[in-house]
Scaffold this active site. Sequence first.
Site, mmCIF file in Angstrom:
data_model
loop_
_atom_site.group_PDB
_atom_site.id
_atom_site.type_symbol
_atom_site.label_atom_id
_atom_site.label_comp_id
_atom_site.label_asym_id
_atom_site.label_seq_id
_atom_site.Cartn_x
_atom_site.Cartn_y
_atom_site.Cartn_z
ATOM 1 C CG HIS A 77 -2.136 -1.023 1.337
ATOM 2 N ND1 HIS A 77 -3.029 -0.973 0.218
ATOM 3 C CD2 HIS A 77 -2.063 -2.276 1.861
ATOM 4 C CE1 HIS A 77 -3.825 -1.788 0.394
ATOM 5 N NE2 HIS A 77 -3.323 -2.802 1.392
ATOM 6 C CB ALA A 129 8.488 -18.012 13.307
#
Length: 270
Positions: free
Chosen positions: A137, A184
Amino acid sequence: MPKNRNVFSSVTAWRRRTAARLVHRADRWVREAASISAETPGPYAFARIGAGTRLAYPQGTIFGERWIELGACCIIAEQVTLTVGMMPGQEFGPEPLLRLGDGVVLGRGSHVVASESVVLGDNVFCGPYVYVTSDNHSYDDPQQAIGHQWPRSAPVEIGSGSWLGVGAVVLPGARIGRNVAVAAGAVVRGEIPDHSVVAGAPARVVRRWDPADGWQPPLRTPAPVPLPDGITAAQLTALAELEEARAKDAAEREAEAGASGVDSAAPAGP
């Protein structure tokens, strides 16, 4: 006194067990029948689905499949989103934009979103909820909603043999080398060299392989020893039982030795 059996409760329990078995059998049948493969592509017209590749049911959002190419022996778990473009119906020319190499694994709930080239090399393994995108965005105009502004886009490449941990995010323009471990929750942007480990948000290199000195900083634990070819489940069980018996025997010997040492050290009687 003997307890009275409730016949109606027994019948109800039997009915529930029977219904549960039927439901699970039907669920397995539906999952198998509705999975996507080269032989059973369902409603999707992918540019290519390699032999042995399977998209588990239920699938996530899929559109722009004309520009999606899946290599051989890929495992695409449940609820994985694969999209080209901001919405269905856009045109992107003759060549595929989203390419998965052979042996790619995408964990449950992962997203791969492309409007520029996104390439995952061979044997790239992704844990659950990994997000890979060529689009981000933009917020240049402070008077307009961010979601209404045209996004910034850049190609993404993930080298063969890499592994992405659960919840990792790969942003537009990222170029991840070969055999890179992405921790992670890491958020990756920019270029990541081959044979490295990255972690954090934004991700940074925390370990690298040096041909002369090996991993730097050194690994804390030794490399696991792979199982020999041809070993069976029964042999593994027997080996585990043998190791357990040896550990128990060693503990008993240690206990006996300790008891003997206490006795020998005890003061002699009068």
